[in-house]
Motif scaffolding. Structure first.
Motif, PDB file in Angstrom:
ATOM      1  N   ASN A  79       0.828  -1.206   0.000  1.00 49.21           N
ATOM      2  CA  ASN A  79       0.000   0.000   0.000  1.00 49.21           C
ATOM      3  C   ASN A  79       0.862   1.256   0.000  1.00 49.21           C
ATOM      4  O   ASN A  79       0.572   2.230  -0.706  1.00 49.21           O
ATOM      5  CB  ASN A  79      -0.923   0.002   1.219  1.00 49.21           C
ATOM      6  CG  ASN A  79      -1.992  -1.068   1.136  1.00 49.21           C
ATOM      7  OD1 ASN A  79      -2.358  -1.521   0.051  1.00 49.21           O
ATOM      8  ND2 ASN A  79      -2.508  -1.484   2.277  1.00 49.21           N
ATOM      9  N   TYR A  83       0.776   4.185  -2.722  1.00 46.56           N
ATOM     10  CA  TYR A  83       0.482   5.571  -2.354  1.00 46.56           C
ATOM     11  C   TYR A  83       1.639   6.492  -2.718  1.00 46.56           C
ATOM     12  O   TYR A  83       1.423   7.630  -3.164  1.00 46.56           O
ATOM     13  CB  TYR A  83       0.205   5.674  -0.849  1.00 46.56           C
ATOM     14  CG  TYR A  83      -0.985   4.877  -0.374  1.00 46.56           C
ATOM     15  CD1 TYR A  83      -2.009   4.526  -1.242  1.00 46.56           C
ATOM     16  CD2 TYR A  83      -1.086   4.457   0.953  1.00 46.56           C
ATOM     17  CE1 TYR A  83      -3.103   3.788  -0.812  1.00 46.56           C
ATOM     18  CE2 TYR A  83      -2.171   3.720   1.397  1.00 46.56           C
ATOM     19  CZ  TYR A  83      -3.180   3.380   0.515  1.00 46.56           C
ATOM     20  OH  TYR A  83      -4.254   2.651   0.947  1.00 46.56           O
ATOM     21  N   GLY A  87       0.977   9.035  -5.545  1.00 50.79           N
ATOM     22  CA  GLY A  87       0.969  10.369  -4.956  1.00 50.79           C
ATOM     23  C   GLY A  87       2.053  11.263  -5.517  1.00 50.79           C
ATOM     24  O   GLY A  87       1.810  12.445  -5.799  1.00 50.79           O
ATOM     25  N   ILE A 143      -8.253   5.345  -1.642  1.00 52.49           N
ATOM     26  CA  ILE A 143      -6.881   5.776  -1.900  1.00 52.49           C
ATOM     27  C   ILE A 143      -6.809   7.266  -2.199  1.00 52.49           C
ATOM     28  O   ILE A 143      -5.817   7.930  -1.922  1.00 52.49           O
ATOM     29  CB  ILE A 143      -6.287   4.957  -3.067  1.00 52.49           C
ATOM     30  CG1 ILE A 143      -4.819   5.322  -3.283  1.00 52.49           C
ATOM     31  CG2 ILE A 143      -7.093   5.171  -4.343  1.00 52.49           C
ATOM     32  CD1 ILE A 143      -4.148   4.511  -4.368  1.00 52.49           C
ATOM     33  N   ILE A 146      -5.858   9.794   0.395  1.00 50.77           N
ATOM     34  CA  ILE A 146      -4.443   9.854   0.753  1.00 50.77           C
ATOM     35  C   ILE A 146      -3.664  10.724  -0.223  1.00 50.77           C
ATOM     36  O   ILE A 146      -2.780  11.485   0.181  1.00 50.77           O
ATOM     37  CB  ILE A 146      -3.836   8.439   0.795  1.00 50.77           C
ATOM     38  CG1 ILE A 146      -4.665   7.521   1.705  1.00 50.77           C
ATOM     39  CG2 ILE A 146      -2.390   8.482   1.257  1.00 50.77           C
ATOM     40  CD1 ILE A 146      -4.745   7.987   3.133  1.00 50.77           C
ATOM     41  N   VAL A 147      -3.967  10.652  -1.512  1.00 48.41           N
ATOM     42  CA  VAL A 147      -3.126  11.299  -2.525  1.00 48.41           C
ATOM     43  C   VAL A 147      -3.674  12.638  -3.025  1.00 48.41           C
ATOM     44  O   VAL A 147      -2.898  13.485  -3.481  1.00 48.41           O
ATOM     45  CB  VAL A 147      -2.920  10.350  -3.729  1.00 48.41           C
ATOM     46  CG1 VAL A 147      -2.216   9.078  -3.293  1.00 48.41           C
ATOM     47  CG2 VAL A 147      -4.251  10.001  -4.394  1.00 48.41           C
ATOM     48  N   ASN A 210       5.447  11.275   1.067  1.00 44.02           N
ATOM     49  CA  ASN A 210       4.388  10.273   0.890  1.00 44.02           C
ATOM     50  C   ASN A 210       4.755   8.958   1.569  1.00 44.02           C
ATOM     51  O   ASN A 210       3.885   8.272   2.122  1.00 44.02           O
ATOM     52  CB  ASN A 210       4.125  10.035  -0.603  1.00 44.02           C
ATOM     53  CG  ASN A 210       3.465  11.223  -1.264  1.00 44.02           C
ATOM     54  OD1 ASN A 210       2.638  11.906  -0.658  1.00 44.02           O
ATOM     55  ND2 ASN A 210       3.821  11.493  -2.513  1.00 44.02           N
TER      56      ASN A 210
END
Length: 302
Positions: A79, A83, A87, A143, A146-147, A210
């Motif tokens: 993960n 990410y 990201g 997701i 997060i990004v 990140n």
């Protein structure tokens, strides 16, 4: 003709002081890394008792074995890689075009937009409004939570803009436009190939950020299968603290079991830290030659 400069006594003293300072700085930086590496392969009892303070003692690879056998750690590792890669790509896609546009003198209203961007460096809505916004957009436990919120850093945009202003001459842009080059083609075929230092620096900055990020995942993610590696590491640290500080009275068997559990958690903790740090350490040497050049050029002028 070779001119030799005689070194005075003050110069020698100054040089000695510099070497001492650099050596002490190296010790301060290197000791935590050596300690974590040694602790990850040492007997946890010797680590917790303080007998192991530099070199490994009671060498055991049980911590790495448990890491490699733990499915949640590997899932978190995957993960985190996802990410970080996605990201960082989004970060660069947003930051570089914005910085280049703000660096162009013919961009009408660039000072206004730059001022609006800089306002966000000093004022923010806070955690609760941010969470409500992410929730209303339907990105909670995905997701994108997060990004997307960290897609751009205003400071990195300013550094990149300064790089474009000081490195890409206006004459080059004017010559390309005279030859019929569009702004899009100018950016992708001329500007970006000449901007590898700042691209490498921004990629490194965003990538490290990140990779180490866990707060967004802590706030927006509920499904453990989507947790990044840093959040898994946080759970291990919390487990170790809870095991090391039990409340209430208990029998000897329970205390022994909790103590053993805390020692295993500590061993796994150091192993996970080493495993989580290795990718960044491995990538940095390849970007080092761009790093200093990009930062210096991008920060000399404002």
């Amino acid at each position: 003709m070779v001119i030799t400069v005689k070194e005075t006594g003050r110069d020698k003293v100054f040089a000695i002081c510099i070497y001492i300072y650099v050596f002490l700085a190296f010790i301060i930086v290197a000791y935590p890394v050596v300690y974590m590496l040694s602790a990850s392969i040492s007997d946890p009892k010797l680590v917790s008792s303080g007998e192991m303070w530099l070199w490994p003692k009671g060498i055991t690879f049980d911590g790495y074995k448990r890491v490699f056998e733990n499915a949640s750690i590997w899932r978190g590792y995957g993960n985190t890689i996802l990410y970080t890669v996605l990201g960082t790509m989004i970060n660069l896609i947003v930051t570089l075009p914005a910085a280049y546009a703000l660096s162009r003198k013919d961009f009408v209203g660039r000072n206004f937009f730059m001022g609006m961007f800089m306002v966000t460096m000093f004022f923010g809505g806070g955690l609760v409004p941010s969470y409500l916004l992410i929730k209303n957009l339907g990105m909670v436990d995905t997701i994108w939570a997060i990004v997307i919120p960290s897609a751009a850093s205003i400071w990195n945009i300013i550094v990149s803009r300064t790089f474009f202003q000081s490195t890409i001459p206006n004459e080059l842009q004017e010559a390309a436009q005279i030859d019929g080059c569009t702004n899009m083609r100018l950016f992708f075929q001329i500007v970006l190939p000449l901007s590898m230092p700042i691209i490498a620096v921004m990629g490194l900055f965003y990538g490290v950020g990140n990779w180490n990020s866990y707060f967004s995942a802590l706030i927006y993610l509920n499904d453990e299968s989507k947790f990044p590696l840093q959040l898994i590491l946080r759970q291990i640290l919390v487990l170790q603290e809870m095991s090391a500080q039990p409340g209430g009275s208990m029998d000897a068997t329970t205390a022994l079991a909790l103590n053993s559990k805390a020692e295993v958690a500590a061993l796994v903790k150091y192993a996970v830290i080493i495993v989580a740090t290795l990718p960044i350490i491995a990538i940095y040497p390849f970007l080092q030659r761009y790093f200093v050049q990009g930062v210096m050029i991008g920060s000399v002028k404002g």
